[in-house]
Design a protein around this motif. Structure first.
Motif, PDB file in Angstrom:
ATOM      1  N   ARG A  88       1.088  -0.892  -0.113  1.00 53.20           N
ATOM      2  CA  ARG A  88       0.015   0.229  -0.044  1.00 53.20           C
ATOM      3  C   ARG A  88       0.387   1.258   0.047  1.00 53.20           C
ATOM      4  O   ARG A  88       0.069   2.172  -0.418  1.00 53.20           O
ATOM      5  CB  ARG A  88      -1.303  -0.035   0.743  1.00 53.20           C
ATOM      6  CG  ARG A  88      -0.691   0.362   2.519  1.00 53.20           C
ATOM      7  CD  ARG A  88      -1.170   0.431   3.557  1.00 53.20           C
ATOM      8  NE  ARG A  88      -0.329   0.601   5.026  1.00 53.20           N
ATOM      9  CZ  ARG A  88       0.238  -0.018   5.644  1.00 53.20           C
ATOM     10  NH1 ARG A  88       0.422  -0.863   5.058  1.00 53.20           N
ATOM     11  NH2 ARG A  88       0.410  -0.009   6.676  1.00 53.20           N
ATOM     12  N   SER A  89       2.199   1.114   0.625  1.00 53.26           N
ATOM     13  CA  SER A  89       2.978   2.498   0.577  1.00 53.26           C
ATOM     14  C   SER A  89       3.569   2.791  -0.272  1.00 53.26           C
ATOM     15  O   SER A  89       5.086   3.386  -0.505  1.00 53.26           O
ATOM     16  CB  SER A  89       3.328   2.688   1.920  1.00 53.26           C
ATOM     17  OG  SER A  89       4.357   1.541   1.846  1.00 53.26           O
ATOM     18  N   GLN A  90       3.863   1.771  -1.248  1.00 54.13           N
ATOM     19  CA  GLN A  90       4.929   1.954  -2.242  1.00 54.13           C
ATOM     20  C   GLN A  90       5.338   3.126  -3.591  1.00 54.13           C
ATOM     21  O   GLN A  90       5.455   3.782  -3.484  1.00 54.13           O
ATOM     22  CB  GLN A  90       4.554   0.193  -3.475  1.00 54.13           C
ATOM     23  CG  GLN A  90       5.671   0.398  -4.376  1.00 54.13           C
ATOM     24  CD  GLN A  90       5.017  -0.654  -5.840  1.00 54.13           C
ATOM     25  OE1 GLN A  90       4.447  -1.618  -5.114  1.00 54.13           O
ATOM     26  NE2 GLN A  90       6.076  -0.949  -6.158  1.00 54.13           N
ATOM     27  N   ARG A  91       3.598   3.457  -3.170  1.00 50.63           N
ATOM     28  CA  ARG A  91       3.897   5.132  -3.515  1.00 50.63           C
ATOM     29  C   ARG A  91       4.213   6.377  -3.071  1.00 50.63           C
ATOM     30  O   ARG A  91       4.947   6.783  -4.256  1.00 50.63           O
ATOM     31  CB  ARG A  91       2.545   5.239  -4.737  1.00 50.63           C
ATOM     32  CG  ARG A  91       2.161   6.286  -5.830  1.00 50.63           C
ATOM     33  CD  ARG A  91       1.084   6.181  -6.283  1.00 50.63           C
ATOM     34  NE  ARG A  91       0.143   7.815  -5.792  1.00 50.63           N
ATOM     35  CZ  ARG A  91      -1.429   8.008  -5.819  1.00 50.63           C
ATOM     36  NH1 ARG A  91      -1.763   7.106  -5.420  1.00 50.63           N
ATOM     37  NH2 ARG A  91      -1.512   8.877  -5.152  1.00 50.63           N
ATOM     38  N   ILE A  92       3.925   5.966  -2.711  1.00 45.74           N
ATOM     39  CA  ILE A  92       4.171   7.194  -1.177  1.00 45.74           C
ATOM     40  C   ILE A  92       5.945   7.435  -0.673  1.00 45.74           C
ATOM     41  O   ILE A  92       7.186   8.230  -1.523  1.00 45.74           O
ATOM     42  CB  ILE A  92       3.757   7.686  -0.232  1.00 45.74           C
ATOM     43  CG1 ILE A  92       4.031   8.624   0.912  1.00 45.74           C
ATOM     44  CG2 ILE A  92       3.452   6.564   0.601  1.00 45.74           C
ATOM     45  CD1 ILE A  92       3.493   9.226   1.629  1.00 45.74           C
ATOM     46  N   ILE A  93       6.877   5.949  -0.863  1.00 52.22           N
ATOM     47  CA  ILE A  93       8.109   5.139  -0.971  1.00 52.22           C
ATOM     48  C   ILE A  93       8.675   5.669  -2.104  1.00 52.22           C
ATOM     49  O   ILE A  93       9.969   6.336  -1.711  1.00 52.22           O
ATOM     50  CB  ILE A  93       7.987   4.074  -0.110  1.00 52.22           C
ATOM     51  CG1 ILE A  93       7.526   3.998   1.084  1.00 52.22           C
ATOM     52  CG2 ILE A  93       9.490   3.742  -0.300  1.00 52.22           C
ATOM     53  CD1 ILE A  93       7.393   2.215   1.539  1.00 52.22           C
ATOM     54  N   GLY A 177      19.228   1.645  -4.193  1.00 57.05           N
ATOM     55  CA  GLY A 177      18.039   1.142  -4.409  1.00 57.05           C
ATOM     56  C   GLY A 177      17.264   0.017  -3.426  1.00 57.05           C
ATOM     57  O   GLY A 177      17.920   0.357  -2.290  1.00 57.05           O
ATOM     58  N   TYR A 178      16.137  -0.076  -3.545  1.00 52.88           N
ATOM     59  CA  TYR A 178      15.631   0.015  -2.233  1.00 52.88           C
ATOM     60  C   TYR A 178      14.632  -0.920  -3.273  1.00 52.88           C
ATOM     61  O   TYR A 178      13.777  -1.365  -3.916  1.00 52.88           O
ATOM     62  CB  TYR A 178      14.316   1.337  -1.814  1.00 52.88           C
ATOM     63  CG  TYR A 178      15.948   2.908  -1.391  1.00 52.88           C
ATOM     64  CD1 TYR A 178      15.437   1.946  -0.090  1.00 52.88           C
ATOM     65  CD2 TYR A 178      16.123   3.127  -1.649  1.00 52.88           C
ATOM     66  CE1 TYR A 178      16.667   2.564   0.423  1.00 52.88           C
ATOM     67  CE2 TYR A 178      17.196   4.058  -1.195  1.00 52.88           C
ATOM     68  CZ  TYR A 178      17.382   4.519  -0.466  1.00 52.88           C
ATOM     69  OH  TYR A 178      18.401   4.828  -0.130  1.00 52.88           O
ATOM     70  N   LYS A 179      13.663  -2.017  -2.027  1.00 53.36           N
ATOM     71  CA  LYS A 179      12.917  -2.867  -2.571  1.00 53.36           C
ATOM     72  C   LYS A 179      12.098  -2.942  -0.888  1.00 53.36           C
ATOM     73  O   LYS A 179      12.507  -2.774  -0.070  1.00 53.36           O
ATOM     74  CB  LYS A 179      13.481  -4.044  -2.125  1.00 53.36           C
ATOM     75  CG  LYS A 179      14.221  -4.752  -1.130  1.00 53.36           C
ATOM     76  CD  LYS A 179      14.433  -6.203  -1.862  1.00 53.36           C
ATOM     77  CE  LYS A 179      15.414  -7.135  -0.502  1.00 53.36           C
ATOM     78  NZ  LYS A 179      15.745  -8.637  -0.519  1.00 53.36           N
ATOM     79  N   LEU A 180      10.258  -2.421  -1.212  1.00 53.34           N
ATOM     80  CA  LEU A 180       9.300  -2.735  -0.591  1.00 53.34           C
ATOM     81  C   LEU A 180       9.142  -4.188  -0.256  1.00 53.34           C
ATOM     82  O   LEU A 180       8.305  -5.157  -1.425  1.00 53.34           O
ATOM     83  CB  LEU A 180       8.398  -1.792  -0.694  1.00 53.34           C
ATOM     84  CG  LEU A 180       7.299  -2.075   0.177  1.00 53.34           C
ATOM     85  CD1 LEU A 180       7.533  -1.739   1.554  1.00 53.34           C
ATOM     86  CD2 LEU A 180       6.085  -1.763  -0.529  1.00 53.34           C
ATOM     87  N   LYS A 181       9.214  -5.212   0.631  1.00 52.33           N
ATOM     88  CA  LYS A 181       8.858  -6.773   0.826  1.00 52.33           C
ATOM     89  C   LYS A 181       9.834  -7.338   0.380  1.00 52.33           C
ATOM     90  O   LYS A 181      10.671  -7.604   0.277  1.00 52.33           O
ATOM     91  CB  LYS A 181       7.275  -6.689   0.964  1.00 52.33           C
ATOM     92  CG  LYS A 181       7.115  -5.814   2.198  1.00 52.33           C
ATOM     93  CD  LYS A 181       5.839  -5.960   3.018  1.00 52.33           C
ATOM     94  CE  LYS A 181       5.235  -5.751   3.825  1.00 52.33           C
ATOM     95  NZ  LYS A 181       4.994  -4.321   4.551  1.00 52.33           N
ATOM     96  N   ASP A 182       9.366  -7.671  -1.244  1.00 50.94           N
ATOM     97  CA  ASP A 182       9.716  -8.639  -1.595  1.00 50.94           C
ATOM     98  C   ASP A 182       9.947  -8.100  -3.053  1.00 50.94           C
ATOM     99  O   ASP A 182      10.328  -8.676  -3.864  1.00 50.94           O
ATOM    100  CB  ASP A 182       9.694  -9.946  -1.428  1.00 50.94           C
ATOM    101  CG  ASP A 182       8.364  -9.697  -2.076  1.00 50.94           C
ATOM    102  OD1 ASP A 182       7.193  -9.073  -2.106  1.00 50.94           O
ATOM    103  OD2 ASP A 182       7.233 -11.159  -1.982  1.00 50.94           O
ATOM    104  N   ARG A 183       8.867  -6.726  -3.215  1.00 52.65           N
ATOM    105  CA  ARG A 183       9.557  -6.291  -4.251  1.00 52.65           C
ATOM    106  C   ARG A 183       9.766  -4.838  -4.663  1.00 52.65           C
ATOM    107  O   ARG A 183      10.179  -3.734  -4.264  1.00 52.65           O
ATOM    108  CB  ARG A 183       7.897  -5.839  -4.542  1.00 52.65           C
ATOM    109  CG  ARG A 183       7.497  -5.305  -6.100  1.00 52.65           C
ATOM    110  CD  ARG A 183       5.808  -3.814  -6.062  1.00 52.65           C
ATOM    111  NE  ARG A 183       5.096  -5.216  -6.012  1.00 52.65           N
ATOM    112  CZ  ARG A 183       3.638  -5.269  -5.953  1.00 52.65           C
ATOM    113  NH1 ARG A 183       3.540  -3.929  -6.181  1.00 52.65           N
ATOM    114  NH2 ARG A 183       3.039  -5.821  -6.044  1.00 52.65           N
TER     115      ARG A 183
END
Length: 194
Positions: A88-93, A177-183
Motif C-alpha cells: 500500500r505504501s509503495q507509491r509514497i515511498i 536501490g530499495y525494495k519494499l518487502k520482496d518487491r
C-alpha cells in the motif's frame, strides 16, 4: 322335447365355447398388441430416463465448474487484497526516494564551522528517522558493492575492469536501490566489473 332341450343346451354350450374361444383369442391378440405397445412405452420411458440422467450429470458438472471458478475468484480476490495491503505504501515511498537521495548528498558535505556541524548533526538525526520509518514499512536498501550483479536488483550503467573484484561483481553503487518487502521499488544503479 327333452331332445330338443338337450339340443338347445348343446347349441348354447357350443356357442358359449365359441364365444369363449373368440374372447380368449381376442384377449391374446390384444395382449400381443399391448406387448409391443408396452415395450415401446418402456423403451420410451427408459430413453427419457437416460436423457434426464445425462442432463442431470451435465448440470452437476456445470455446478462443479461454477463452484471451482468461484473458489478461484475468491482466492484471487484474497491474494489481490493481501498484495494491496502489503504494498500500500509503495507509491509514497517511490516519491520519497529522490528526496532521500538529495538528503544523503547534503549529508556528505564537510562542515567548516560549528554552526554547519550542528546543522549537519540535526540532518543526520532526521535522516536516521526517515530510514527507520521506511524500515518499519518494510523498505530495505538493496546490497550492492561486492555482490554479484543481479539484473532483478541492479541496473548496470557502466562496466569497468578491476582485478580486486570478481567478474560480474558490483564495483560501485551510483544510486541506492530499495525494495519494499520482496518487491523492488528502484534497482541500484551500479558499475559492474567485466
Amino acid at each position: 322335447m327333452a331332445e330338443e332341450k338337450q339340443n338347445e343346451e348343446l347349441n348354447e354350450q357350443e356357442e358359449l365355447n365359441e364365444t369363449e374361444a373368440e374372447t380368449a383369442e381376442a384377449e391374446q391378440t390384444a395382449a400381443e398388441a399391448d406387448a409391443p405397445a408396452e415395450e415401446t412405452q418402456t423403451e420410451m420411458l427408459e430413453k427419457q430416463l437416460k436423457e434426464l440422467q445425462e442432463r442431470l450429470e451435465e448440470k452437476e458438472n456445470k455446478l462443479l465448474r461454477v463452484q471451482a471458478d468461484f473458489e478461484n475468484y475468491k482466492r484471487r480476490a484474497r491474494l489481490d487484497l493481501e498484495a494491496a495491503e502489503k504494498y500500500r505504501s509503495q507509491r509514497i515511498i517511490s516519491d520519497l526516494l529522490p528526496a532521500l537521495d538529495n538528503f544523503e548528498r547534503a549529508l556528505q558535505i564537510d562542515p567548516d564551522n560549528e554552526q554547519t556541524k550542528s546543522l549537519l548533526q540535526g540532518m543526520e538525526m532526521v535522516h536516521r528517522q526517515i530510514l527507520e520509518a521506511l524500515k518499519n514499512e518494510g523498505v530495505e536498501q538493496i546490497p550492492s558493492v561486492g555482490e554479484q550483479f543481479d539484473p532483478n536488483m541492479h541496473q548496470a550503467v557502466m562496466q569497468v575492469e578491476d582485478e580486486a573484484y570478481e567478474s560480474n561483481a558490483v564495483v560501485e553503487e551510483l544510486q541506492k536501490g530499495y525494495k519494499l518487502k520482496d518487491r523492488v521499488i528502484r534497482p541500484s544503479m551500479v558499475k559492474v566489473n567485466q
